[in-house]
Each structure stands twice: as C-alpha cells, then as structure tokens.
Scaffold this active site. Structure first.
Site, PDB file in Angstrom:
ATOM      1  N   HIS A 104      10.062   0.118   7.445  1.00  0.00           N
ATOM      2  CA  HIS A 104       9.373  -1.120   7.856  1.00  0.00           C
ATOM      3  C   HIS A 104       9.343  -2.219   6.783  1.00  0.00           C
ATOM      4  CE1 HIS A 104       7.463   1.204  11.161  1.00  0.00           C
ATOM      5  NE2 HIS A 104       7.162   2.113  10.259  1.00  0.00           N
ATOM      6  N   ASP A 107       0.852  -1.198   0.000  1.00  0.00           N
ATOM      7  CA  ASP A 107       0.000   0.000   0.000  1.00  0.00           C
ATOM      8  C   ASP A 107       0.889   1.251   0.000  1.00  0.00           C
ATOM      9  OD1 ASP A 107       0.934  -0.501   2.606  1.00  0.00           O
ATOM     10  OD2 ASP A 107      -0.816   0.421   3.568  1.00  0.00           O
ATOM     11  N   ASP A 114       6.865   1.091   1.782  1.00  0.00           N
ATOM     12  CA  ASP A 114       6.476   0.142   0.726  1.00  0.00           C
ATOM     13  C   ASP A 114       7.281   0.408  -0.546  1.00  0.00           C
ATOM     14  OD1 ASP A 114       4.002   1.098   2.360  1.00  0.00           O
ATOM     15  OD2 ASP A 114       3.382  -0.868   1.645  1.00  0.00           O
ATOM     16  N   ASN A 164       1.555   1.420  17.042  1.00  0.00           N
ATOM     17  CA  ASN A 164       1.823   2.770  16.532  1.00  0.00           C
ATOM     18  C   ASN A 164       0.534   3.512  16.139  1.00  0.00           C
ATOM     19  OD1 ASN A 164       1.324   1.344  14.186  1.00  0.00           O
ATOM     20  ND2 ASN A 164       3.230   1.898  13.150  1.00  0.00           N
ATOM     21  N   GLU A 176      -0.443  -2.213  15.863  1.00  0.00           N
ATOM     22  CA  GLU A 176       0.336  -1.714  14.719  1.00  0.00           C
ATOM     23  C   GLU A 176      -0.627  -1.421  13.572  1.00  0.00           C
ATOM     24  OE1 GLU A 176       1.953  -1.955  10.887  1.00  0.00           O
ATOM     25  OE2 GLU A 176       0.790  -3.617  11.720  1.00  0.00           O
TER      26      GLU A 176
END
Ligand code: BDR
Ligand code: CA
Length: 330
Positions: A243, A9, A14, A157, A163
């Site tokens: 991430h 996404d 990403d 988060n 998350e």
C-alpha cells in the site's frame, strides 16, 4: 527532486515506502515522522529506526501522536504482528530520535523551505498532519501537496466500508481532506493492485544475489513473507499489497498511476460506515444535483487514484533496492 516528509506507522508496507523514498534519487527524504496506527507509537517508532538502520538511511526520525484525535486507539496485530513489523529480525536500535515531536518537525521543515516545495506523505492514520495543521495553520498554504494512503471508493478492509488509516482516526482524515491544499488519495482501490508478486520477490532476491549482499533484499523478503501469509489467511490475497509505497512511487513517476478529480467526504457518524470515504467523482455522472448536500459534493478538490501501472511500480521498487544495496558497499 521532490522533497517529502514521510509520516508513517511501520508496518510492513510502510517499511517499503521508507526504502523506496530513501533509495530513489528523485526523492529528497527530509524526515520521517511516526504515528500510532498499525501498532503503538513506541513500536512503530522503533520499527522506523530499525528499517533505517538496516538500510543505512540517515534522516531525522521524530515520534508523533500516541493516540487518535477522538476515536479510541486500536492496533493491527492480526495483520502486522505483535510488534507491528513481525517477520524480519530487527536490529537493536542504536540511533537517536529527533528531539522534536513529529508535529514540530513537520511544521519546522515546511516553514524552513520555500513555499510549495515540501510534500507531506501520510501513510498511517492522519493524526500528526491534523495536529500540525491545528498548531500552525500557515503550513496549509505552504506545502506543495499531500499524498495520502487511505480510504477507498469500492470497499474497506476493517469494515465493509472503511479502510484502516481512515477507521483509526476519521476525525483527522476529515480535517486533511477538508483543508484547502492539494490532496491525492491513494486508497485501497489502487493499492490492492500493487502486489508483491512472486515475480517482484524474485527480482528483489536477484538484486542481493548479484551484489553478493543479501542484507536489504532478505529484509524485504522476510517482510513480504510475513505479511504475505497474513494477507493470504485474512483476506485470501495471492500476494501482499505494498500500500504505502504507492504514494512515494506516484511522486517519483506520476505515470505510475491514473487519478480522477473527486470530492472526498469522510463519514464520521455512521453506525456501520464510520471512517468511510464517500467519493464523488467529477467525471462520473449519475448524481441528482438538486440538494444542498449535493452542491458541497461538487467541490472536486481531491485527486483519487484509480489504476496502477504495476510494471512501472515494480521497476521503481527493484531500482531502489539496487541503489540502497550498492550504497552499502560504496
Ligand atoms: C493501510 O493500513 C495499514 O495496515 C497499512 O500500513 C496501510 O497504511 C492499509 O489499509
Ligand atoms: Ca501504514
């Protein structure tokens, strides 16, 4: 070669996951599928196409789910900006999307390859993966493994416990963790170690300067410039975490992170804990085992990422940028 489908996404991190997957010779990127998460399905799909266009990546891109399975949709404009990938100037997209829905691309691709050769890498909400499992359960024993960005065992988060990818579609995540296939959970505990530090940013800049071609390097620096600012303002981070790229890095080089076997349950009903991953590590004693619930939690089928080897991770990112940059002039 690790054959993967990257379900994403984009999203700043990403985008780096896409670049790492396409730029590493150990990964065969079979396709990119998009899912509503950081932003609307229209915007994240446009962003995936734009990232591929900038970096000269030619793989099928299929648009996926526009809303979560059950939970009302949210987007993350406060972190990723109004368009989901604010910061870099995105080109006008010219390429065509794959005509299939993402879940059909996933099913077709998994079934078209020999058993246990295709890895699914969901780095957005897991909606497409859950829908693909539901439409064609045969993929569950057919895929090699699923390596997800999502969850955490220490903190959230979005809320103190959840998350983002889990919070957006907890029902989809529950289905993915419960299914009988090998899952690795790369959660915040790991990805918050994967910072795009000034050192890494300097190395990415140096790649472009050395090649006399700043296109890809500058694109990445603009990505990290924007997300670095929001992470500093919102989370007081010194540098932005990358991430989603961690999942791809783990496939390229398993030594990039340590993992521990655990049972992962997804909290679906908690008033304050919806989307939390409740992680019971096999090798961390301390639980009282006499209840029925405790018995279920002894099925330690998931590998949970714990420690990142940051230098190895950084080397992989720099190497991918160098290869993609060199390919532009080849
Ligand atoms: C995850 O949520 C998104 O904002 C990022 O792209 C990442 O996949 C981190 O919680
Ligand atoms: Ca993501």
């Amino acid at each position: 070669m690790e054959k993967i489908i990257l379900d994403c996404d984009p999203g700043h991190d990403d985008a780096i996951a896409i670049l790492l997957a396409a730029g590493n010779p150990g990964i065969e990127l079979l396709g990119i599928t998009t899912v509503a998460g950081n932003n609307t399905i229209e915007n994240v799909t446009r962003n995936a196409q734009a990232v591929c266009q900038v970096a000269g990546i030619d793989v099928p891109i299929a648009r996926g789910a526009s809303v979560p399975l059950v939970t009302p949709q949210i987007v993350s404009e406060d972190i990723h900006g109004d368009g989901g990938l604010d910061g870099p100037v995105l080109p006008e997209v010219t390429g065509e999307l794959d005509p299939r829905h993402a879940i059909d691309l996933i099913i077709d691709t998994v079934l078209a390859h020999p058993p246990k050769t295709v890895t699914l890498v969901p780095v957005g909400p897991f909606t497409n993966i859950a829908l693909a499992m539901r439409k064609e359960p045969a993929i569950i024993e057919r895929v090699k493994q699923v390596i997800v960005m999502g969850g955490s065992y220490t903190r959230g988060n979005v809320t103190p416990s959840a998350e983002y990818n889990l919070y957006v579609d907890p029902e989809a995540a529950e289905a993915v963790f419960r299914a009988d296939w090998p899952v690795t959970m790369v959660g915040l505990d790991l990805t918050h170690q994967a910072l795009a530090t000034p050192e890494l940013q300097d190395r990415v800049r140096a790649v472009g300067e050395a090649a006399g071609d700043m296109e890809i390097s500058q694109f990445i620096l603009d990505i990290w410039g924007f997300i670095g600012k929001t992470y500093e303002e919102v989370f007081e981070f010194p540098a932005p975490p990358v991430h989603d790229a961690c999942c791809v890095a783990a496939l390229i080089d398993p030594l990039v992170m340590a993992t521990e076997p655990a049972h992962v349950a997804v909290e679906l009903h908690g008033q304050w804990t919806k989307g939390m991953t409740v992680v019971n590590f096999a090798d961390r004693p301390g639980m009282h085992h006499s209840t029925g619930v405790a018995a279920e939690l002894q099925d330690h089928r998931t590998l949970v990422a714990t420690e990142l080897d940051w230098p190895r991770f950084a080397d992989l990112v720099v190497d991918a940028v160098a290869r993609l940059t060199a390919a532009r002039s080849a």
